[in-house]
Design a protein around this motif. Structure first.
Motif, PDB file in Angstrom:
ATOM      1  N   SER A  23      67.615  74.181  68.617  1.00  0.00           N
ATOM      2  CA  SER A  23      68.593  73.124  68.984  1.00  0.00           C
ATOM      3  C   SER A  23      70.272  73.705  68.990  1.00  0.00           C
ATOM      4  O   SER A  23      71.027  73.058  68.530  1.00  0.00           O
ATOM      5  CB  SER A  23      68.504  71.977  67.771  1.00  0.00           C
ATOM      6  N   SER A  24      70.141  74.965  69.267  1.00  0.00           N
ATOM      7  CA  SER A  24      71.543  75.658  69.027  1.00  0.00           C
ATOM      8  C   SER A  24      71.629  76.468  70.535  1.00  0.00           C
ATOM      9  O   SER A  24      71.273  76.040  71.563  1.00  0.00           O
ATOM     10  CB  SER A  24      71.738  76.500  67.946  1.00  0.00           C
ATOM     11  N   ARG A  25      72.651  77.443  70.441  1.00  0.00           N
ATOM     12  CA  ARG A  25      72.948  78.329  71.726  1.00  0.00           C
ATOM     13  C   ARG A  25      72.317  79.538  71.674  1.00  0.00           C
ATOM     14  O   ARG A  25      71.991  80.318  70.565  1.00  0.00           O
ATOM     15  CB  ARG A  25      74.622  78.389  71.619  1.00  0.00           C
ATOM     16  N   TYR A  26      72.428  80.320  72.732  1.00  0.00           N
ATOM     17  CA  TYR A  26      72.122  81.513  73.161  1.00  0.00           C
ATOM     18  C   TYR A  26      70.628  81.972  72.843  1.00  0.00           C
ATOM     19  O   TYR A  26      70.161  82.523  71.894  1.00  0.00           O
ATOM     20  CB  TYR A  26      73.023  82.461  72.385  1.00  0.00           C
ATOM     21  N   TYR A  27      69.809  81.365  73.532  1.00  0.00           N
ATOM     22  CA  TYR A  27      68.120  81.796  73.423  1.00  0.00           C
ATOM     23  C   TYR A  27      68.039  82.330  74.702  1.00  0.00           C
ATOM     24  O   TYR A  27      68.330  81.959  75.908  1.00  0.00           O
ATOM     25  CB  TYR A  27      67.471  80.370  73.468  1.00  0.00           C
ATOM     26  N   GLY A  28      67.182  83.542  74.793  1.00  0.00           N
ATOM     27  CA  GLY A  28      66.623  84.126  75.895  1.00  0.00           C
ATOM     28  C   GLY A  28      65.238  84.631  75.908  1.00  0.00           C
ATOM     29  O   GLY A  28      64.881  84.898  74.575  1.00  0.00           O
ATOM     30  N   GLY A  29      64.689  84.742  76.555  1.00  0.00           N
ATOM     31  CA  GLY A  29      63.252  85.203  76.597  1.00  0.00           C
ATOM     32  C   GLY A  29      62.967  86.616  76.117  1.00  0.00           C
ATOM     33  O   GLY A  29      62.049  87.099  75.607  1.00  0.00           O
ATOM     34  N   PHE A  30      64.150  87.317  76.313  1.00  0.00           N
ATOM     35  CA  PHE A  30      64.176  88.814  75.842  1.00  0.00           C
ATOM     36  C   PHE A  30      65.263  89.022  74.835  1.00  0.00           C
ATOM     37  O   PHE A  30      65.062  89.511  73.994  1.00  0.00           O
ATOM     38  CB  PHE A  30      64.254  89.804  77.153  1.00  0.00           C
TER      39      PHE A  30
END
Length: 204
Positions: A77-84
């Motif tokens: 529920s926050s920022r800066y999520y990436g698959g890698f």
């Protein structure tokens, strides 16, 4: 981590974490390091922010993620999520990689990278995204959730997944242009599932 991790084409499975820490991944902080020949499979990955299956954040001049596959679920529920990689804060080269991870978080959410800090190099080559990217607030894209840097290139790659905002990337309005080189294949997962091949360098 500043060394070289060679997975020798093995896989890590049943991988999961749920933490209030930031900068969380298989390697929390990749600093002039390399991860290659590795598949990460698992369940739900959750962190306070800067969350990626392979690295929470990258630093330094050159980090390499090569011949790797991400097969997890990232949910937050926050920022800066990436698959890698959650946050790119140092030069980063991602090549020959595939993302199958479905990713949901608030903002700056990407199939490969959540966020790129200003004046930082990111090069994505020969990669594919099959994961679905959902930003519940803003900025969800097939490759890069949001970039404040103009030094981003995506080459010979394609997106089969859905994305909340854009099939490629979202960028800061102060950036004049981002160049997508010729040969990049972008699959727009719209109602008619149309696709397009960029035959000449395109800026947007």
């Amino acid at each position: 981590f500043s060394g070289k991790f060679n997975g020798n084409n093995y896989r890590i499975y049943n991988y999961s974490f749920n933490t209030n820490n930031s900068k969380v991944g298989f390697i929390a902080k990749l600093n002039n390091g390399c991860i290659e020949n590795l598949t990460i499979e698992g369940e739900t990955l959750t962190a306070s922010k800067e969350c990626g299956a392979f690295a929470g954040a990258t630093y330094g001049d050159m980090n390499v993620i090569n011949n790797c596959t991400s097969k997890v679920t990232l949910s937050g529920s926050s920022r800066y999520y990436g698959g890698f990689v959650g946050s790119v804060e140092g030069g980063t080269y991602i090549r020959n990689c595939v993302n199958f991870s479905n990713i949901t978080s608030s903002s700056e959410v990407g199939g490969f990278v959540g966020f790129v800090i200003s004046d930082t190099n990111l090069f994505i080559e020969n990669c594919a995204n099959y994961g679905n990217v959902i930003a519940t607030s803003s900025y969800g894209a097939g490759f890069v959730g949001y970039t404040s840097s103009q030094y981003v290139e995506i080459c010979n790659s394609f997106n089969y997944g859905t994305a909340t905002t854009d099939p490629i990337l979202c960028k800061n309005s102060t950036i004049s242009e981002i160049t997508i080189p010729a040969g990049t294949i972008i699959f727009y997962n719209s109602n008619n599932h149309s696709s397009s091949v960029i035959n000449s360098a395109t800026s947007f």
